[in-house]
Enzyme design. Structure first.
Site, PDB file in Angstrom:
ATOM      1  N   SER A  50      66.951-110.272 -66.723  1.00 33.10           N
ATOM      2  CA  SER A  50      66.342-111.527 -66.292  1.00 33.10           C
ATOM      3  C   SER A  50      65.557-112.262 -67.377  1.00 33.10           C
ATOM      4  O   SER A  50      65.318-113.450 -67.254  1.00 33.10           O
ATOM      5  CB  SER A  50      65.433-111.304 -65.085  1.00 33.10           C
ATOM      6  OG  SER A  50      64.239-110.661 -65.458  1.00 33.10           O
ATOM      7  N   LYS A  92      58.107-111.506 -66.216  1.00 37.10           N
ATOM      8  CA  LYS A  92      58.590-112.864 -65.927  1.00 37.10           C
ATOM      9  C   LYS A  92      57.749-113.870 -66.703  1.00 37.10           C
ATOM     10  O   LYS A  92      56.777-113.525 -67.362  1.00 37.10           O
ATOM     11  CB  LYS A  92      58.490-113.180 -64.423  1.00 37.10           C
ATOM     12  CG  LYS A  92      59.275-112.243 -63.523  1.00 37.10           C
ATOM     13  CD  LYS A  92      60.764-112.414 -63.662  1.00 37.10           C
ATOM     14  CE  LYS A  92      61.504-111.486 -62.701  1.00 37.10           C
ATOM     15  NZ  LYS A  92      62.929-111.457 -62.949  1.00 37.10           N
TER      16      LYS A  92
END
Length: 193
Positions: A50, A92
């Protein structure tokens, strides 16, 4: 005889002093080993794709626990977060801050209705996926964040499960910011990388 007793006593005292010094060192090391991960840095391992190309699957490093407490969390900071439902730790990027309205249209980030450039996105990587900036990030309806909510997204938009699908994260879910990778390559990932 008194000299022998004195020598033995001195040896015992010396041995006791050295033992106390050694115990002191061991206690200090044990305390540091437990306190550093609680208050300063925490080990992290990137799992998944990700955050490509910024961070790769298997990258190991440290995240700074102290920095968000003192300096706060800012847009585009790379953060370590605990996903509350699974308990998994993720890395993230902060896109939206408390009280803001976040949306994506034609690959462009909008904060409170204003377009915001995401300069950290890697055009070479995006083109290598067969996409362009206009379709790298799918359109997303506006989301208004609450007082302690943050909108977190992975840099590899097509392959990231993040706030776009699961919703915002609470401030208490964020456990550190920045990423100091040491394996397999050394690099520091902050809010501009």
């Amino acid at each position: 005889m008194d000299e022998q007793r004195l020598a033995k006593k001195t040896k015992r005292e010396s041995f006791l002093l050295e033992t106390v010094d050694l115990l002191r060192i061991v206690i200090i090391i044990v305390v540091l080993v437990y306190l550093i991960p609680i208050f300063v840095v925490r080990p992290e391992t990137v799992s998944g794709r990700s955050m490509l190309p910024t961070l790769e699957d298997g990258d190991r490093g440290l995240t700074n626990i102290f920095s968000p407490l003192i300096f706060g969390i800012h847009r585009f900071d790379v953060v370590a977060v605990v996903e509350p439902e699974s308990g998994d730790q993720w890395v993230k990027r902060v896109i939206g801050l408390p009280g803001e309205t976040v949306a994506y249209r034609s690959g462009v980030l909008y904060i409170n209705g204003q377009a915001v450039e995401e300069s950290f996105l890697n055009d070479e990587y995006i083109n290598g996926t067969g996409r362009t900036r206009s379709n790298f990030t799918n359109d997303m309806a506006e989301v208004t964040l609450g007082d302690n909510e943050y909108f977190l997204v992975g840099d590899n938009r097509p392959d990231s499960y993040d706030s776009r699908a699961r919703g915002p994260f609470q401030r208490s879910d964020i456990i550190g910011k920045h990423f100091y990778a040491f394996y397999p390559n050394f690099r520091i990932v902050t809010n501009d990388d």
